[in-house]
Motif scaffolding. Structure first.
Motif, mmCIF file in Angstrom:
data_model
loop_
_atom_site.group_PDB
_atom_site.id
_atom_site.type_symbol
_atom_site.label_atom_id
_atom_site.label_comp_id
_atom_site.label_asym_id
_atom_site.label_seq_id
_atom_site.Cartn_x
_atom_site.Cartn_y
_atom_site.Cartn_z
ATOM 1 N N ALA A 186 -48.978 98.888 75.199
ATOM 2 C CA ALA A 186 -49.017 98.092 73.975
ATOM 3 C C ALA A 186 -50.404 97.849 73.387
ATOM 4 C CB ALA A 186 -48.323 96.754 74.208
ATOM 5 N N ILE A 187 -51.407 97.671 74.215
ATOM 6 C CA ILE A 187 -52.723 97.276 73.682
ATOM 7 C C ILE A 187 -53.258 98.285 72.662
ATOM 8 C CG2 ILE A 187 -55.138 96.828 74.282
ATOM 9 C CD1 ILE A 187 -54.105 95.354 76.768
ATOM 10 N N PRO A 188 -53.273 99.588 72.943
ATOM 11 C CA PRO A 188 -53.762 100.515 71.917
ATOM 12 C C PRO A 188 -52.897 100.505 70.648
ATOM 13 C CG PRO A 188 -53.514 101.645 74.038
ATOM 14 C CD PRO A 188 -52.975 100.267 74.198
ATOM 15 N N ILE A 189 -51.618 100.280 70.799
ATOM 16 C CA ILE A 189 -50.726 100.225 69.627
ATOM 17 C C ILE A 189 -51.078 99.016 68.778
ATOM 18 C CG2 ILE A 189 -48.331 99.986 68.851
ATOM 19 C CD1 ILE A 189 -47.527 101.309 71.578
ATOM 20 N N MET A 190 -51.263 97.867 69.415
ATOM 21 C CA MET A 190 -51.609 96.654 68.665
ATOM 22 C C MET A 190 -52.973 96.780 68.011
ATOM 23 S SD MET A 190 -50.028 93.503 70.888
ATOM 24 C CE MET A 190 -50.530 94.042 72.521
ATOM 25 N N THR A 191 -53.907 97.367 68.715
ATOM 26 C CA THR A 191 -55.251 97.549 68.160
ATOM 27 C C THR A 191 -55.211 98.479 66.953
ATOM 28 O OG1 THR A 191 -56.206 97.193 70.348
ATOM 29 C CG2 THR A 191 -57.603 98.259 68.711
ATOM 30 N N ALA A 192 -54.503 99.583 67.070
ATOM 31 C CA ALA A 192 -54.426 100.566 65.985
ATOM 32 C C ALA A 192 -53.701 100.036 64.759
ATOM 33 C CB ALA A 192 -53.734 101.835 66.482
ATOM 34 N N ASN A 193 -52.812 99.077 64.957
ATOM 35 C CA ASN A 193 -52.012 98.572 63.839
ATOM 36 C C ASN A 193 -52.492 97.234 63.295
ATOM 37 O OD1 ASN A 193 -49.586 100.440 63.273
ATOM 38 N ND2 ASN A 193 -49.833 100.440 65.496
ATOM 39 N N GLY A 194 -53.663 96.784 63.736
ATOM 40 C CA GLY A 194 -54.286 95.605 63.148
ATOM 41 C C GLY A 194 -53.704 94.270 63.557
ATOM 42 N N CYS A 195 -52.916 94.223 64.610
ATOM 43 C CA CYS A 195 -52.322 92.955 65.047
ATOM 44 C C CYS A 195 -53.394 91.904 65.337
ATOM 45 C CB CYS A 195 -51.453 93.160 66.290
ATOM 46 S SG CYS A 195 -50.111 94.350 66.071
ATOM 47 N N SER A 196 -54.530 92.379 65.851
ATOM 48 C CA SER A 196 -55.603 91.465 66.229
ATOM 49 C C SER A 196 -56.293 90.837 65.025
ATOM 50 C CB SER A 196 -56.632 92.192 67.093
ATOM 51 O OG SER A 196 -57.164 93.297 66.391
ATOM 52 N N GLY A 197 -56.064 91.356 63.847
ATOM 53 C CA GLY A 197 -56.656 90.769 62.649
ATOM 54 C C GLY A 197 -56.015 89.452 62.270
ATOM 55 N N ALA A 213 -46.113 86.238 55.745
ATOM 56 C CA ALA A 213 -47.410 86.908 55.678
ATOM 57 C C ALA A 213 -47.449 88.132 56.591
ATOM 58 C CB ALA A 213 -48.522 85.933 56.079
ATOM 59 N N MET A 214 -46.497 88.216 57.499
ATOM 60 C CA MET A 214 -46.436 89.346 58.436
ATOM 61 C C MET A 214 -46.025 90.608 57.684
ATOM 62 S SD MET A 214 -46.261 90.301 61.787
ATOM 63 C CE MET A 214 -45.449 91.563 62.768
ATOM 64 N N PRO A 215 -46.828 91.653 57.774
ATOM 65 C CA PRO A 215 -46.443 92.896 57.089
ATOM 66 C C PRO A 215 -45.340 93.630 57.847
ATOM 67 C CG PRO A 215 -48.452 93.231 58.319
ATOM 68 C CD PRO A 215 -48.113 91.772 58.467
ATOM 69 N N SER A 216 -44.615 94.447 57.144
ATOM 70 C CA SER A 216 -43.691 95.361 57.809
ATOM 71 C C SER A 216 -44.541 96.514 58.318
ATOM 72 C CB SER A 216 -42.621 95.859 56.840
ATOM 73 O OG SER A 216 -41.750 94.799 56.509
ATOM 74 N N THR A 217 -44.641 96.639 59.631
ATOM 75 C CA THR A 217 -45.585 97.586 60.214
ATOM 76 C C THR A 217 -45.121 99.028 60.133
ATOM 77 O OG1 THR A 217 -44.597 97.371 62.403
ATOM 78 C CG2 THR A 217 -46.418 95.863 61.852
ATOM 79 N N ARG A 218 -43.820 99.240 60.145
ATOM 80 C CA ARG A 218 -43.240 100.598 60.114
ATOM 81 C C ARG A 218 -43.629 101.420 61.342
ATOM 82 N NH1 ARG A 218 -39.667 99.112 56.733
ATOM 83 N NH2 ARG A 218 -40.326 98.842 54.597
ATOM 84 N N ILE A 219 -44.016 100.729 62.417
ATOM 85 C CA ILE A 219 -44.268 101.473 63.648
ATOM 86 C C ILE A 219 -42.933 101.944 64.200
ATOM 87 C CG2 ILE A 219 -46.402 100.233 64.135
ATOM 88 C CD1 ILE A 219 -44.898 98.594 66.189
ATOM 89 N N THR A 220 -42.977 102.843 65.147
ATOM 90 C CA THR A 220 -41.731 103.363 65.712
ATOM 91 C C THR A 220 -41.028 102.271 66.512
ATOM 92 O OG1 THR A 220 -42.650 104.103 67.820
ATOM 93 C CG2 THR A 220 -42.779 105.659 65.945
ATOM 94 N N GLU A 221 -39.753 102.478 66.721
ATOM 95 C CA GLU A 221 -39.003 101.515 67.523
ATOM 96 C C GLU A 221 -39.565 101.426 68.935
ATOM 97 O OE1 GLU A 221 -34.535 100.522 69.138
ATOM 98 O OE2 GLU A 221 -34.749 101.591 67.236
ATOM 99 N N ILE A 241 -38.250 92.907 68.265
ATOM 100 C CA ILE A 241 -38.501 94.305 67.908
ATOM 101 C C ILE A 241 -38.272 94.512 66.417
ATOM 102 C CG2 ILE A 241 -37.648 96.670 68.248
ATOM 103 C CD1 ILE A 241 -37.044 95.621 71.231
ATOM 104 N N ARG A 242 -37.183 93.988 65.893
ATOM 105 C CA ARG A 242 -36.908 94.074 64.442
ATOM 106 C C ARG A 242 -38.030 93.423 63.645
ATOM 107 N NH1 ARG A 242 -32.000 90.970 63.091
ATOM 108 N NH2 ARG A 242 -32.574 91.522 60.975
ATOM 109 N N TRP A 243 -38.453 92.236 64.071
ATOM 110 C CA TRP A 243 -39.494 91.496 63.357
ATOM 111 C C TRP A 243 -40.809 92.275 63.345
ATOM 112 C CZ3 TRP A 243 -39.719 87.622 60.084
ATOM 113 C CH2 TRP A 243 -40.957 87.025 59.820
ATOM 114 N N ILE A 244 -41.184 92.833 64.479
ATOM 115 C CA ILE A 244 -42.434 93.594 64.563
ATOM 116 C C ILE A 244 -42.398 94.780 63.599
ATOM 117 C CG2 ILE A 244 -43.808 95.106 66.068
ATOM 118 C CD1 ILE A 244 -42.999 93.200 68.402
ATOM 119 N N ARG A 245 -41.270 95.435 63.492
ATOM 120 C CA ARG A 245 -41.166 96.630 62.662
ATOM 121 C C ARG A 245 -41.014 96.317 61.170
ATOM 122 N NH1 ARG A 245 -37.157 100.921 63.945
ATOM 123 N NH2 ARG A 245 -38.736 102.211 62.976
#
Length: 138
Positions: free
Chosen positions: A51-62, A116-124, A102-106
């Motif tokens: 998960a950590i690289p996925i969160m980092t790449a998708n800006g979750c830490s911002g 304010a949470m964006p729809s990330t469109r990451i894979t399931e 999972i639905r919320w994250i995607r």
């Protein structure tokens, strides 16, 4: 002389007992942590270790503060820490369970257009990995 030897042996015995207690406590803590991680992976169908690289790449830490994620000191969204597993709702609208997280994250904006949470469109699978990581933070 004999009393010095008795004191020395007593001190050594105390040190050994303390060492055994520390090792046992550490082992129990590590076993619990591993069990929680496994339970989170099974509940979500994800692998929290990815998960950590996925969160980092998708800006979750911002936006979020997330323990264990480098630079994740965001103040916009809620803290994603050990309290997540005990929350009743996700995003204020969904019951807190793995499938809803999972639905919320995607696709948060499809669920609540005003978030304010964006729809990330990451894979399931990526969302499952993130959910596993977050639930394991207990």
């Amino acid at each position: 002389m004999r009393s010095d030897l008795v004191r020395l042996l007593g001190g050594v015995l105390v040190a050994i007992v303390l060492l055994v207690v520390v090792i046992a406590a550490t082992t129990l803590w590590l076993d619990r942590r591993e069990r929680v991680r496994h339970e989170s992976d099974v509940a979500t169908g994800g692998v929290g270790a990815r998960a950590i690289p996925i969160m980092t790449a998708n800006g979750c830490s911002g936006c979020h503060t997330i323990p264990g994620v480098p630079g994740a000191q965001g103040q916009v969204g809620p803290r994603l820490d050990g309290s997540l597993a005990g929350r009743v709702y996700i995003g204020g609208v969904l019951a807190n369970n793995p499938e809803n997280l999972i639905r919320w994250i995607r696709s948060a904006r499809e669920i609540n257009p005003h978030t304010a949470m964006p729809s990330t469109r990451i894979t399931e699978q990526q969302a499952r990995d993130i959910a596993a990581y977050l639930y394991a933070l207990r």
